[in-house]
Every structure is written in C-alpha cells, then in structure tokens.
Design a protein around this motif. Sequence first.
Motif, PDB file in Angstrom:
ATOM      1  N   THR A 650       0.844  -1.197   0.000  1.00  0.00           N
ATOM      2  CA  THR A 650       0.000   0.000   0.000  1.00  0.00           C
ATOM      3  C   THR A 650       0.880   1.249   0.000  1.00  0.00           C
ATOM      4  OG1 THR A 650      -0.150   0.353   2.396  1.00  0.00           O
ATOM      5  CG2 THR A 650      -1.636  -1.296   1.419  1.00  0.00           C
ATOM      6  N   ILE A 651       0.228   2.384   0.072  1.00  0.00           N
ATOM      7  CA  ILE A 651       0.933   3.668   0.027  1.00  0.00           C
ATOM      8  C   ILE A 651       1.988   3.760   1.124  1.00  0.00           C
ATOM      9  CG2 ILE A 651      -0.782   4.863   1.465  1.00  0.00           C
ATOM     10  CD1 ILE A 651      -0.429   7.313  -0.395  1.00  0.00           C
ATOM     11  N   ASP A 672       7.499   6.733 -12.561  1.00  0.00           N
ATOM     12  CA  ASP A 672       6.385   5.932 -13.078  1.00  0.00           C
ATOM     13  C   ASP A 672       5.631   5.224 -11.965  1.00  0.00           C
ATOM     14  OD1 ASP A 672       7.214   6.602 -15.686  1.00  0.00           O
ATOM     15  OD2 ASP A 672       8.582   4.871 -15.762  1.00  0.00           O
ATOM     16  N   GLN A 673       6.113   5.322 -10.734  1.00  0.00           N
ATOM     17  CA  GLN A 673       5.496   4.606  -9.610  1.00  0.00           C
ATOM     18  C   GLN A 673       4.579   5.509  -8.771  1.00  0.00           C
ATOM     19  OE1 GLN A 673       6.305   1.401  -9.936  1.00  0.00           O
ATOM     20  NE2 GLN A 673       7.709   2.144 -11.547  1.00  0.00           N
ATOM     21  N   LEU A 674       4.241   6.673  -9.266  1.00  0.00           N
ATOM     22  CA  LEU A 674       3.491   7.657  -8.470  1.00  0.00           C
ATOM     23  C   LEU A 674       1.986   7.581  -8.681  1.00  0.00           C
ATOM     24  CD1 LEU A 674       5.886  10.716  -8.904  1.00  0.00           C
ATOM     25  CD2 LEU A 674       5.765   9.117  -6.981  1.00  0.00           C
ATOM     26  N   GLY A 675       1.509   6.453  -9.215  1.00  0.00           N
ATOM     27  CA  GLY A 675       0.093   6.335  -9.539  1.00  0.00           C
ATOM     28  C   GLY A 675      -0.841   6.543  -8.373  1.00  0.00           C
ATOM     29  N   VAL A 676      -0.535   5.967  -7.203  1.00  0.00           N
ATOM     30  CA  VAL A 676      -1.446   6.085  -6.070  1.00  0.00           C
ATOM     31  C   VAL A 676      -1.538   7.532  -5.595  1.00  0.00           C
ATOM     32  CG1 VAL A 676       0.325   5.555  -4.321  1.00  0.00           C
ATOM     33  CG2 VAL A 676      -2.083   5.078  -3.844  1.00  0.00           C
ATOM     34  N   TRP A 677      -0.459   8.273  -5.705  1.00  0.00           N
ATOM     35  CA  TRP A 677      -0.486   9.680  -5.291  1.00  0.00           C
ATOM     36  C   TRP A 677      -1.266  10.532  -6.304  1.00  0.00           C
ATOM     37  CZ3 TRP A 677       3.803   6.528  -4.497  1.00  0.00           C
ATOM     38  CH2 TRP A 677       4.140   6.323  -3.161  1.00  0.00           C
ATOM     39  N   LYS A 678      -1.108  10.238  -7.580  1.00  0.00           N
ATOM     40  CA  LYS A 678      -1.876  10.961  -8.595  1.00  0.00           C
ATOM     41  C   LYS A 678      -3.361  10.634  -8.494  1.00  0.00           C
ATOM     42  CE  LYS A 678       2.001  11.461 -11.793  1.00  0.00           C
ATOM     43  NZ  LYS A 678       2.579  11.132 -13.124  1.00  0.00           N
ATOM     44  N   GLU A 679      -3.681   9.391  -8.117  1.00  0.00           N
ATOM     45  CA  GLU A 679      -5.077   9.015  -7.933  1.00  0.00           C
ATOM     46  C   GLU A 679      -5.679   9.754  -6.741  1.00  0.00           C
ATOM     47  OE1 GLU A 679      -8.653   7.337  -8.838  1.00  0.00           O
ATOM     48  OE2 GLU A 679      -6.807   7.297 -10.033  1.00  0.00           O
ATOM     49  N   ASN A 680      -4.903   9.937  -5.684  1.00  0.00           N
ATOM     50  CA  ASN A 680      -5.362  10.749  -4.547  1.00  0.00           C
ATOM     51  C   ASN A 680      -5.766  12.141  -5.016  1.00  0.00           C
ATOM     52  OD1 ASN A 680      -4.761  10.043  -1.305  1.00  0.00           O
ATOM     53  ND2 ASN A 680      -3.860   8.596  -2.752  1.00  0.00           N
ATOM     54  N   LEU A 681      -4.932  12.750  -5.833  1.00  0.00           N
ATOM     55  CA  LEU A 681      -5.222  14.102  -6.305  1.00  0.00           C
ATOM     56  C   LEU A 681      -6.479  14.120  -7.166  1.00  0.00           C
ATOM     57  CD1 LEU A 681      -1.605  15.299  -7.180  1.00  0.00           C
ATOM     58  CD2 LEU A 681      -2.932  15.806  -5.117  1.00  0.00           C
ATOM     59  N   THR A 687      -4.574  15.928   1.240  1.00  0.00           N
ATOM     60  CA  THR A 687      -3.554  15.222   2.018  1.00  0.00           C
ATOM     61  C   THR A 687      -3.634  13.759   1.578  1.00  0.00           C
ATOM     62  OG1 THR A 687      -5.190  15.011   3.806  1.00  0.00           O
ATOM     63  CG2 THR A 687      -3.528  16.743   4.044  1.00  0.00           C
ATOM     64  N   TRP A 688      -2.688  12.933   2.002  1.00  0.00           N
ATOM     65  CA  TRP A 688      -2.661  11.551   1.527  1.00  0.00           C
ATOM     66  C   TRP A 688      -3.485  10.635   2.420  1.00  0.00           C
ATOM     67  CZ3 TRP A 688      -1.436  12.720  -2.925  1.00  0.00           C
ATOM     68  CH2 TRP A 688      -0.298  13.432  -3.284  1.00  0.00           C
ATOM     69  N   ALA A 689      -4.299   9.785   1.780  1.00  0.00           N
ATOM     70  CA  ALA A 689      -5.156   8.850   2.500  1.00  0.00           C
ATOM     71  C   ALA A 689      -4.330   7.788   3.210  1.00  0.00           C
ATOM     72  CB  ALA A 689      -6.140   8.195   1.539  1.00  0.00           C
ATOM     73  N   GLU A 690      -4.940   7.195   4.216  1.00  0.00           N
ATOM     74  CA  GLU A 690      -4.272   6.181   5.035  1.00  0.00           C
ATOM     75  C   GLU A 690      -3.909   4.940   4.226  1.00  0.00           C
ATOM     76  OE1 GLU A 690      -5.189   3.673   9.170  1.00  0.00           O
ATOM     77  OE2 GLU A 690      -6.749   4.904   8.263  1.00  0.00           O
ATOM     78  N   ILE A 691      -4.776   4.547   3.305  1.00  0.00           N
ATOM     79  CA  ILE A 691      -4.567   3.322   2.538  1.00  0.00           C
ATOM     80  C   ILE A 691      -4.709   3.631   1.054  1.00  0.00           C
ATOM     81  CG2 ILE A 691      -5.307   1.771   4.383  1.00  0.00           C
ATOM     82  CD1 ILE A 691      -8.055   1.641   3.060  1.00  0.00           C
ATOM     83  N   SER A 692      -4.373   2.668   0.230  1.00  0.00           N
ATOM     84  CA  SER A 692      -4.430   2.874  -1.215  1.00  0.00           C
ATOM     85  C   SER A 692      -5.858   2.856  -1.750  1.00  0.00           C
ATOM     86  CB  SER A 692      -3.590   1.804  -1.922  1.00  0.00           C
ATOM     87  OG  SER A 692      -2.225   1.921  -1.547  1.00  0.00           O
ATOM     88  N   ASP A 693      -6.800   2.245  -1.023  1.00  0.00           N
ATOM     89  CA  ASP A 693      -8.214   2.301  -1.382  1.00  0.00           C
ATOM     90  C   ASP A 693      -8.766   3.650  -0.921  1.00  0.00           C
ATOM     91  OD1 ASP A 693     -10.885   2.012  -1.879  1.00  0.00           O
ATOM     92  OD2 ASP A 693     -11.192   0.288  -0.556  1.00  0.00           O
ATOM     93  N   ILE A 694      -8.584   4.656  -1.746  1.00  0.00           N
ATOM     94  CA  ILE A 694      -8.862   6.038  -1.346  1.00  0.00           C
ATOM     95  C   ILE A 694     -10.341   6.240  -1.025  1.00  0.00           C
ATOM     96  CG2 ILE A 694      -8.654   8.456  -2.063  1.00  0.00           C
ATOM     97  CD1 ILE A 694      -6.509   7.317  -4.120  1.00  0.00           C
TER      98      ILE A 694
END
Length: 795
Positions: A650-651, A672-681, A687-694
């Motif tokens: 996870t994140i 290329d590994q920044l997908g979870v952060w771009k999905e947060n945006l 701010t960044w969510a606790e888990i990858s399931d935003i």
Amino acid sequence: MKRTLSLVVLLVCAEMVFAQAISSQVLNKKWNAWWLTSDDGGEAYGVYHFRKKITLSVKPSSFIVHVSGDNRYKLFVNGQLASLGPARGDLYHWNFETVDLAPFLKQGENVLAAVVWNFGKERALAQISYRTGFVLQGNTEAEEMANTNTSWKYLNSKSYSPLKPDLTYTYYALGPGEHVDMNAFPLGWESLEYNDSQWQQPKTISQALPKGVFDWFYNWMLVPRTIPPMELTPQRFQRLREVSGVQLPNSFPAIQSSIQIPAHSKVNMLLDQSFLTNAYPVLNFSKGRNAEISLQYAEALFIDEGNAKHWKAQNSKGNRNEVAGKRFVGVKDQITSNGNSNQTYTTLDWRTFRYLRLQVETGDEPLIIDDISSVFSGYPFKLTARFMSADSALEKILETGWRTARLCAGETYVDCPYYEQLQYFGDTRIQCMISLYNSGDDRLVRNAIRQADYSRVPEGMTLSRYPSSLDQQIPTFSLWWIGMLHDYLRYKGDPDFVKSFLNGERGVLQFFSRYQKADGRLKNAPYWEFSDWSEGGGWNSGVPPIGEDGSSAVLDFQLLLAYQTAARLENEIGLKELANNYSMAATKLTDAIKAAYWDESKKLFADTKEKKYFSQHANSLAILTETVKGADATELMKKILSDESLTKATIYFNYYVNQALAKANLGDLYLDQLGVWKENLKMGMTTWAEISDIDHARSDCHAWGASPNIELYRIVLGIDSDGTGFKNIRIEPHLGALKEASGSIPHPNGKIEVSYKSEKNSWKVEIKIPEGTTGQLVWKGKNIQLEPGTTAITL
C-alpha cells in the motif's frame, strides 16, 4: 476578533525560553510552587480556572516562569495567551514550558490566569494523566511572587460538558467534543478587570518535583520541554458550499460578514476550508439568548449508499470535493448563547477539518454571527527544500505531501490528526525523514526517538505508539525504531545522542531472539505483527502470511534488516563485538531465508515455506537486505513491478518498495510509480489517504504516505548521505523522462543544491555542497569527486 488576536500573540511575544535560561534550582531542587488541583477528586471530566494578581513596581525586562498542567492548560497574562501545553509526555517525563512573561506585563497590577482541563476517562489515548493539576514556578526569587500556592484563586467551571462523537463506526482514540453554556461561562475571566471575589481558594497536592529529585511523594516528574511552541496562524474559510434558512452575502465566509439569524429559525451552513487543516475554530456572536449553535467537523462527507445496511457500515467517501447528496458525520461542539453582545468561542484544543457545518437554532431573540474563522496550529516546521521541474504534477505531490506531514506533526508526530493523534513508530520513521529532507529541523525527530525509548517494556521491545495511556504492541515497529536511530546518525550525526539508545536497540533484538528457531527464522512471533494494510494473499489485519511452521518471510526479512542496521550502528559508535555478533546472526538468517522461501521456478521469494503466497513486501526486502544483489536484484525488481499475482504494497510500504527500486539500479523508473499519489489528487484529496483504497480510507491524512517528499530529492535529484552525519555526500540522480530538474535540501552545514539540464546530446550539471563536506557525483557509471562549493560540468 479579540480571541483570535490573543491566540496569535504567542507567536509574536512569547517565544519560549529554552533550557539555558532555566535556573539550576528549578532543575535540581524541589520547587517552591505547589501543584494546584480541583475540588472534585481530580479524576473526573472538568474545566477549571485559576487566577492570581501580582503588582510590579516597574515593567520588567524579563519575567521567566515554568508552567505545566494535567491534562492540559492555557496560560493568559492580562488577557493575552502566553503559553499552552504541556507538550505531551508521560509521568516519568512530564514536560513544563519555560516562558518569558515580560512582554505581557506592565507596571502596576497584573493578572495571571489559566484554564486547565481534564477529560477524565474520555481523554484522548495519547493523553497520559495523574490527576487534574496546574503548577507555575518563578525562575528566580524575583519571579516567585507568581508561584502557584493558596494565594491563587480557583473556579470549577460548570459551563462545560462533554459531547461524545458519533464515530462508533470506526476506531476513534481522541477526546469528546464540548458543550459550552455561555449562561454559566465566566465571561472575561482572563482579564484584569474581572471580579473574582466569589472564587475559592484552590486545593493543593504537593510541591512540584523535577525528575530525579527525591521527596516523600511522587506524581509528575518534571522535565524541560525540548520542542518549540506550536505555530498559530489565522486563516479563513474559502467557500460556502451549502446553506439553508438564511440569506448570506457572496463574500461570506472568505471575508468577515455580520449575519443576523431571525428568531425561531433553523439555519444550516456548510463551510469549506478548501484543504484539510488543524485549527482552533473561532466564532464571534451576539444576542440570541439561549440559541443553540453547533460546529461540526469532517475531513470529507460520506456517500449515502442507499442500501439497507446501517449508515455506520457505509464508508464510501468518493471525490472529496463533492458534497451534494452526501452525509455529514463528525466531531461536534455546541454552544448555548447567553444573549450578550461580543461573545467569543474557541475550542480548548484544536480540531481537524476541511468541512465545518455550522448549525443554529434560535429562540425568541435573533442571533448575530459576527464572524467565523480559525487559527491553524502545528509544529512550526519551515519548508526549506526546493524542487523544480517541468512536471507540475510533481510540484502538487510535494505540496500535498508537505501539508500531510505538517498536519501529522504537533507536540509529537501523529499517525493521523482526526481519529487518533498517536505517535506510531512505523509511521514516525518516515515522518522523521520527511522532516530532515524538507526542513532540517530535527527537534521533533529527537523527541520521537526518545519517546520510543521511554516506551520500552521489560521484554525489551518498544510499544507500537507512545505516549499512550493504553499499551499496544507491534514488535515490527520496534525494528523500524532501530532504523530511525541509523537514519539520524546518517543524516544528522550526533553520535553521543544515538549512542545513548544502543541499550534500547540491544533490548529490542534480545526480545526477538527469544522467538528465533535454530536456523534464525522467527517462529510464532507474538503480539500484532503489523507490516502493511495489504489485502488478500494470506494477509490478515495487516499481518503477513504465517506458514504452518509459524514463520513468515516478511517478518524474517524485517528482522534481518534490523540485524544489519544494528551491526552498522554498533560498528560505528557501539561495541565491535556486538557488531560482529549481529553480522553473524544476519548471515545465518540470510541463509535460512534463502533455503526456506526462495522459489526457483518463479524466481521470487515466497511469503511462507509452503510457497502459496508471494508479495512485493518480501521481495523488496530481499533487495534492501542484499539477500539478492547486482543484476539479480535488478531482475527481481522488474518482477516485483510487473507480476500482478504478487500482493501489492500500500501507500505506506511503498516507501520500502521504492527504496528497493533505487537499490536495484532502476531509480529511473521512480517517476512511473506515483500512480497512487496521482489518484489521490484526482479524488480531490488535499492530504494523503491512510490506505491505497482512497474511496474507503478511514483517515484522509496519514503522513506515512508522504514518502515522495523524501524520494523526489533522494532518488530523482539523487541527493543522499554517504556516511555519518551527512559529511560525505552522494549525488546520483534518476531523472527518468525529465529533461530538466533542480532543487536543494537542508544539510547540517547549510544546504545542498543541484541542477540538471539536457541540451542536445549532453547534460549541464551544477552541484553545490557546503563547507566541511566531501562528495561524489555518480552519473551513468562515472564517479566524479566533488569539493565544497560549486561544481559545474557538462556530461
């Protein structure tokens, strides 16, 4: 706006005085000041006011006092906020603040006034407590006229009562909201003019004791606060998202507006800060006798899923910018108006929110909302790092990560500000590195390292989190604490400081050694062996798969990394013999891991000996521990990235996956590994969510996910330490598709600056390193020595 100004004045006038100004008597002898307490037994919920008037023949140039309370206090001088605290600790290390009151004092009569609150059994888990208490001690004989004793006056406020948050659908570890009846509130209690003739004499407990001083009583062991006062900065809500029951000007709430709410009305307003924040809400209002006002706070609104299950089981949030048709759930404060003009309400402690719901129900008299705003509070980090490139998404990721890190940093680091405010050491390791790379301020880092050591139990391990009034054990977080020690030595130095914790490091490894089998692998390791919030693939409640033999590759690899780290620590600043022992233990464990978990057909490490499950975690740790090296590590990392059958990190644990990426010579793939952060945006996160399931994240703010605020500097710009205290600097950029990038980070001797620009078939590189350091630039297999100052080169 009087209260807003009084909150902010601390920044301007009462910068905390540190230990060098503390008299030796205060540190080494029983104080002349007494702990004051309440008249209700001192253990129940309550809010209490204390006052004392002092007369000065002249305005002093200095008037230093030491102050503390339990649970917490705010100290006012002549109506102005002078100090708040104490910084969170435990009974063996109970912090006192040292403050110069001179800026607030005047010739003649002055008043010192404190509000102290104890939330009893409903207090936050992070709040350790003995009983209600307040103490103030003058630094020298000249200031002892202010000492707490029976010359002070006391009022048990009956205006406050607790409001339990309706957050039973999830884990919530903070205290209650407040219901304040202004009809019973002692308006102006902190001012010189207030009439306190009906107040009582306070009860006393004992004279205060600095830690280590003996007397026939023990309670709080007082130690000087080592961190600065929190930042307090006024801010305004940006948007009105919903309103009913009243007409509002278009400028509200961004610009102060006076709003009249008619008698016998119900009004609902949804205010949007536009980003998540930690702040004291400040409400100014008039008239409206017995009107009820509620302030409710939320990180985001919830989607009404429209099915039969209870709403508390519905936890989808969707895009955080969207509010229409959503359900508001959150912590609430409530105020009953007394009908006077110029009433002011602010919470005892700060709240976390992006959205604030203001609801009003009036009685026979109209209510006037004079203004609503807030005052941001947090550890006073200053962002000194800089990153520039043509990719604007990277700038947004850094901005969001820094906000996340700041909201998870107060008197301690915290996992999340809304739900827990607990300092978990797995999270904290990453937070410390963010602080060092982005600010360079290490005071909260040192505080965290100490508090982890304070938490250690007789078995040897640290607790998972501390300070905490409820013990929790996550032994893997003890292993990451060993990593914190090495991080500090590597990036900041101070060997004597780190050396003082080596007994703790040894105790942690001794704890784990009790559960090692003959081959070195762990068997049936106890407690909650949390490693990541991954799902599927045999993971259960954050614990990786455990084999039939009671062992787990993910746990064994974490122990292996700790042995290797401890060996380096002992070799550099500890006992060479122990370094050798840890190295031998690491070698033995490495061999056992290879024999038990390596799957030759898949060319992967399995999570257990049965080779049923495979994860990014185990295989990334294999690279970090150099169980796999060189070209083999590169091939393994490619499989980690491409094999969809692996349990995904996870994140949080992506911090370690991406370190393995760089170690495997694939750092150019980091961007290329920044997908979870771009999905947060994309989901409207600020701010960044606790888990990858935003969509279903409980917390919208977890700094363990802010690792790009390290790696955009460490991996992309390539700035890293190559030895103790950052004295040797290694610059090895991994720019990926970027054609131009530059930036800087703070360094113990100043700062490191880099610039890279592609021009036709070459790169223009400029690097500046501070005096007292050496460095090397690693560029496509070339090693170029760097000297202090600026090096410009075309490659």
